[in-house]
Design an enzyme around this catalytic site. Structure first.
Site, PDB file in Angstrom:
ATOM      1  N   GLY A   1     -40.120  -5.224  53.521  1.00  0.00           N
ATOM      2  CA  GLY A   1     -38.793  -5.478  54.202  1.00  0.00           C
ATOM      3  C   GLY A   1     -38.934  -5.347  55.546  1.00  0.00           C
ATOM      4  O   GLY A   1     -37.887  -5.508  55.923  1.00  0.00           O
TER       5      GLY A   1
ATOM      6  N   GLY B   1     -40.615  -6.619  57.771  1.00  0.00           N
ATOM      7  CA  GLY B   1     -40.507  -8.037  58.343  1.00  0.00           C
ATOM      8  C   GLY B   1     -41.970  -8.824  58.517  1.00  0.00           C
ATOM      9  O   GLY B   1     -42.150  -9.465  59.476  1.00  0.00           O
ATOM     10  N   LYS B   2     -42.860  -8.090  57.715  1.00  0.00           N
ATOM     11  CA  LYS B   2     -44.341  -8.691  57.888  1.00  0.00           C
ATOM     12  C   LYS B   2     -44.301 -10.056  57.844  1.00  0.00           C
ATOM     13  O   LYS B   2     -45.155 -10.749  58.589  1.00  0.00           O
ATOM     14  CB  LYS B   2     -45.378  -7.761  57.101  1.00  0.00           C
ATOM     15  CG  LYS B   2     -45.283  -6.532  57.152  1.00  0.00           C
ATOM     16  CD  LYS B   2     -46.143  -5.741  56.223  1.00  0.00           C
ATOM     17  CE  LYS B   2     -45.423  -5.882  55.191  1.00  0.00           C
ATOM     18  NZ  LYS B   2     -44.756  -5.138  54.244  1.00  0.00           N
ATOM     19  N   SER B   3     -43.747 -10.668  56.690  1.00  0.00           N
ATOM     20  CA  SER B   3     -43.780 -12.009  56.272  1.00  0.00           C
ATOM     21  C   SER B   3     -43.246 -12.862  57.301  1.00  0.00           C
ATOM     22  O   SER B   3     -43.685 -13.799  57.636  1.00  0.00           O
ATOM     23  CB  SER B   3     -43.197 -12.457  54.794  1.00  0.00           C
ATOM     24  OG  SER B   3     -43.605 -11.400  54.018  1.00  0.00           O
ATOM     25  N   THR B   4     -42.192 -12.413  57.757  1.00  0.00           N
ATOM     26  CA  THR B   4     -41.459 -13.146  59.073  1.00  0.00           C
ATOM     27  C   THR B   4     -42.362 -13.228  60.049  1.00  0.00           C
ATOM     28  O   THR B   4     -42.520 -14.380  60.772  1.00  0.00           O
ATOM     29  CB  THR B   4     -40.244 -12.391  59.314  1.00  0.00           C
ATOM     30  OG1 THR B   4     -39.276 -12.026  58.177  1.00  0.00           O
ATOM     31  CG2 THR B   4     -39.254 -13.314  60.262  1.00  0.00           C
TER      32      THR B   4
ATOM     33  N   ARG C   1     -52.737 -22.497  35.914  1.00  0.00           N
ATOM     34  CA  ARG C   1     -51.711 -23.183  35.462  1.00  0.00           C
ATOM     35  C   ARG C   1     -52.010 -24.597  35.881  1.00  0.00           C
ATOM     36  O   ARG C   1     -52.545 -24.882  36.949  1.00  0.00           O
ATOM     37  CB  ARG C   1     -50.304 -22.898  36.350  1.00  0.00           C
ATOM     38  CG  ARG C   1     -49.690 -21.545  35.921  1.00  0.00           C
ATOM     39  CD  ARG C   1     -48.628 -20.938  36.831  1.00  0.00           C
ATOM     40  NE  ARG C   1     -48.139 -19.451  36.423  1.00  0.00           N
ATOM     41  CZ  ARG C   1     -47.604 -18.900  37.367  1.00  0.00           C
ATOM     42  NH1 ARG C   1     -47.454 -19.061  38.505  1.00  0.00           N
ATOM     43  NH2 ARG C   1     -47.419 -17.511  36.690  1.00  0.00           N
TER      44      ARG C   1
ATOM     45  N   ARG D   1     -31.663  -8.919  52.227  1.00  0.00           N
ATOM     46  CA  ARG D   1     -32.675  -9.943  51.831  1.00  0.00           C
ATOM     47  C   ARG D   1     -32.313 -10.659  50.674  1.00  0.00           C
ATOM     48  O   ARG D   1     -32.373 -11.828  50.378  1.00  0.00           O
ATOM     49  CB  ARG D   1     -34.164  -9.487  51.976  1.00  0.00           C
ATOM     50  CG  ARG D   1     -35.314 -10.405  51.561  1.00  0.00           C
ATOM     51  CD  ARG D   1     -36.620  -9.831  51.910  1.00  0.00           C
ATOM     52  NE  ARG D   1     -37.146  -9.012  50.973  1.00  0.00           N
ATOM     53  CZ  ARG D   1     -38.338  -8.708  50.890  1.00  0.00           C
ATOM     54  NH1 ARG D   1     -39.279  -9.221  51.593  1.00  0.00           N
ATOM     55  NH2 ARG D   1     -38.491  -7.670  49.952  1.00  0.00           N
TER      56      ARG D   1
ATOM     57  N   ARG E   1     -39.190   0.257  46.376  1.00  0.00           N
ATOM     58  CA  ARG E   1     -39.793  -0.061  47.764  1.00  0.00           C
ATOM     59  C   ARG E   1     -39.487   0.868  48.618  1.00  0.00           C
ATOM     60  O   ARG E   1     -40.278   1.313  49.444  1.00  0.00           O
ATOM     61  CB  ARG E   1     -39.324  -1.322  48.251  1.00  0.00           C
ATOM     62  CG  ARG E   1     -39.893  -2.642  47.380  1.00  0.00           C
ATOM     63  CD  ARG E   1     -39.306  -3.774  47.862  1.00  0.00           C
ATOM     64  NE  ARG E   1     -39.477  -4.977  46.827  1.00  0.00           N
ATOM     65  CZ  ARG E   1     -40.316  -5.870  46.484  1.00  0.00           C
ATOM     66  NH1 ARG E   1     -41.332  -5.749  47.364  1.00  0.00           N
ATOM     67  NH2 ARG E   1     -40.328  -6.529  45.577  1.00  0.00           N
TER      68      ARG E   1
ATOM     69  N   ASN F   1     -40.269  -3.375  64.722  1.00  0.00           N
ATOM     70  CA  ASN F   1     -39.630  -4.590  64.671  1.00  0.00           C
ATOM     71  C   ASN F   1     -38.102  -4.196  64.713  1.00  0.00           C
ATOM     72  O   ASN F   1     -37.451  -4.014  63.797  1.00  0.00           O
ATOM     73  CB  ASN F   1     -39.984  -5.086  63.383  1.00  0.00           C
ATOM     74  CG  ASN F   1     -39.426  -6.664  63.137  1.00  0.00           C
ATOM     75  OD1 ASN F   1     -38.900  -6.971  63.997  1.00  0.00           O
ATOM     76  ND2 ASN F   1     -39.368  -6.982  62.084  1.00  0.00           N
TER      77      ASN F   1
HETATM   78  N1  LIG Z   1     -36.367  -7.745  63.806  1.00  0.00           N
HETATM   79  C1  LIG Z   1     -35.476  -8.042  62.654  1.00  0.00           C
HETATM   80  N2  LIG Z   1     -34.270  -7.668  62.823  1.00  0.00           N
HETATM   81  C2  LIG Z   1     -33.345  -8.242  61.783  1.00  0.00           C
HETATM   82  N3  LIG Z   1     -33.901  -8.392  60.596  1.00  0.00           N
HETATM   83  C3  LIG Z   1     -35.338  -8.840  60.403  1.00  0.00           C
HETATM   84  C4  LIG Z   1     -35.897  -8.484  61.617  1.00  0.00           C
HETATM   85  N4  LIG Z   1     -37.380  -8.962  61.139  1.00  0.00           N
HETATM   86  C5  LIG Z   1     -36.937  -9.422  59.980  1.00  0.00           C
HETATM   87  N5  LIG Z   1     -35.774  -9.051  59.404  1.00  0.00           N
HETATM   88  C6  LIG Z   1     -35.260  -9.481  57.975  1.00  0.00           C
HETATM   89  O1  LIG Z   1     -35.681  -8.576  57.150  1.00  0.00           O
HETATM   90  C7  LIG Z   1     -35.916  -9.082  55.813  1.00  0.00           C
HETATM   91  C8  LIG Z   1     -37.219  -8.622  55.424  1.00  0.00           C
HETATM   92  O2  LIG Z   1     -38.096  -9.322  56.084  1.00  0.00           O
HETATM   93  P1  LIG Z   1     -39.627  -9.874  55.548  1.00  0.00           P
HETATM   94  O3  LIG Z   1     -39.099 -10.322  54.173  1.00  0.00           O
HETATM   95  O4  LIG Z   1     -40.460 -10.380  56.065  1.00  0.00           O
HETATM   96  O5  LIG Z   1     -40.400  -8.452  54.996  1.00  0.00           O
HETATM   97  P2  LIG Z   1     -41.844  -7.994  54.367  1.00  0.00           P
HETATM   98  O6  LIG Z   1     -42.312  -6.772  55.163  1.00  0.00           O
HETATM   99  O7  LIG Z   1     -42.717  -9.209  54.542  1.00  0.00           O
HETATM  100  O8  LIG Z   1     -41.541  -7.618  52.786  1.00  0.00           O
HETATM  101  P3  LIG Z   1     -42.460  -7.706  51.845  1.00  0.00           P
HETATM  102  O9  LIG Z   1     -43.534  -6.752  51.960  1.00  0.00           O
HETATM  103  O10 LIG Z   1     -41.512  -7.148  50.634  1.00  0.00           O
HETATM  104  O11 LIG Z   1     -42.982  -9.222  51.554  1.00  0.00           O
HETATM  105  C9  LIG Z   1     -35.765 -10.533  55.894  1.00  0.00           C
HETATM  106  O12 LIG Z   1     -34.406 -10.963  55.579  1.00  0.00           O
HETATM  107  C10 LIG Z   1     -35.784 -10.783  57.460  1.00  0.00           C
HETATM  108  O13 LIG Z   1     -35.283 -12.050  57.680  1.00  0.00           O
END
Ligand SMILES: Nc1ncnc2c1ncn2[C@@H]1O[C@H](COP(=O)(O)OP(=O)(O)OP(=O)(O)O)[C@@H](O)[C@H]1O
Length: 212
Positions: A13, A15-18, A43, A140, A151, A174
């Site tokens: 959560g 923001g790694k995927s973002t 599949r 999310r 988590r 982030n």
């Molecule tokens: N700097 C930021 N400010 C505000 N919201 C953010 C920021 N970066 C990411 N987000 C939001 O936070 C949420 C979680 O981001 P994301 O899905 O990329 O997390 P993740 O680390 O990849 O999680 P996972 O490991 O569970 O896949 C998303 O809704 C994303 O849009």
């Protein structure tokens, strides 16, 4: 650009995927993901060796015993994992693409112990505060209440590990997505030393969770 794999670690959560999505958008052919192994059935439309390496449970367990996996887990009764070789293959078979790994702190420890030859750049993506992480996970809207709880509990370990000195080459908080992305890009492009942020100290939300 150097070809050292990039390891992105940080609580779910954060923001790694973002951030990875932005990298792929800006550099569509520079990076690649490794192909995971799985014991689940193939599949229609999936290609062995592309979607996944499909293996039997015996084969998977043999590879676990051999220490081949950087990480592995069970989802829905099937096993999934990333081998060190799959990471090397991104570079060797992927037309020089650079591997990006999104793994947890346990996976980081395993690479350091068992596969130091991968020599990745270790980057920790940190939330501005534990409370912000909770808000992002809830915002999310893809995870159940139980999943969010799991988590957040796992996040305690990730943050504790990242607060240990020298656990990562660079820490990026982030807070502002555009700034975090700029920083990540500099690290990846080898513009070192990129000043590392610090993992924030425990806030009330984190303290309460640790003591419960
Ligand atoms: N700097 C930021 N400010 C505000 N919201 C953010 C920021 N970066 C990411 N987000 C939001 O936070 C949420 C979680 O981001 P994301 O899905 O990329 O997390 P993740 O680390 O990849 O999680 P996972 O490991 O569970 O896949 C998303 O809704 C994303 O849009």
């Amino acid at each position: 650009m150097s070809q050292r794999p990039i390891v992105l670690c940080g609580p779910s959560g954060v923001g790694k995927s973002t951030l990875i999505k932005k990298l792929f958008e800006e550099f569509p052919s520079s990076f690649g993901f490794s192909v995971s192994h799985t014991t689940r059935n193939i599949r229609p439309g999936e290609v062995d060796g592309q979607s996944y390496h499909f293996v039997t449970r015996d084969e998977f367990e043999r590879r676990v015993r051999n220490g081949e996996f950087l990480e592995h887990a069970v989802f829905g009764g099937n096993m999934y994992g990333t081998t060190a070789q799959a990471v090397r293959d991104v570079h060797e078979k992927g037309a020089g693409r650079r591997a990006i790994l999104d793994i947890d702190a346990q996976g980081v420890r395993l690479i350091k112990q068992n596969h130091p030859d991968l020599n990745p750049i270790y980057v920790f993506i940190s939330p501005p505060t534990f409370g912000t992480l909770k808000e992002r996970l809830e915002g999310r809207a893809t995870d159940s209440k139980d999943a969010i709880e799991r988590r957040l509990n796992m996040a305690l370990d990730e943050l504790a590990y990242a607060r240990q000195p020298h656990s990562f080459d660079c820490i990026i908080v982030n807070q502002d997505l555009a700034k975090a992305y700029e920083k990540l890009r500099s690290v990846i492009q080898g513009e070192v030393p990129v000043p590392s942020d610090s993992v924030p100290p425990e806030d009330e939300a984190e303290r309460l969770r640790r003591s419960s």
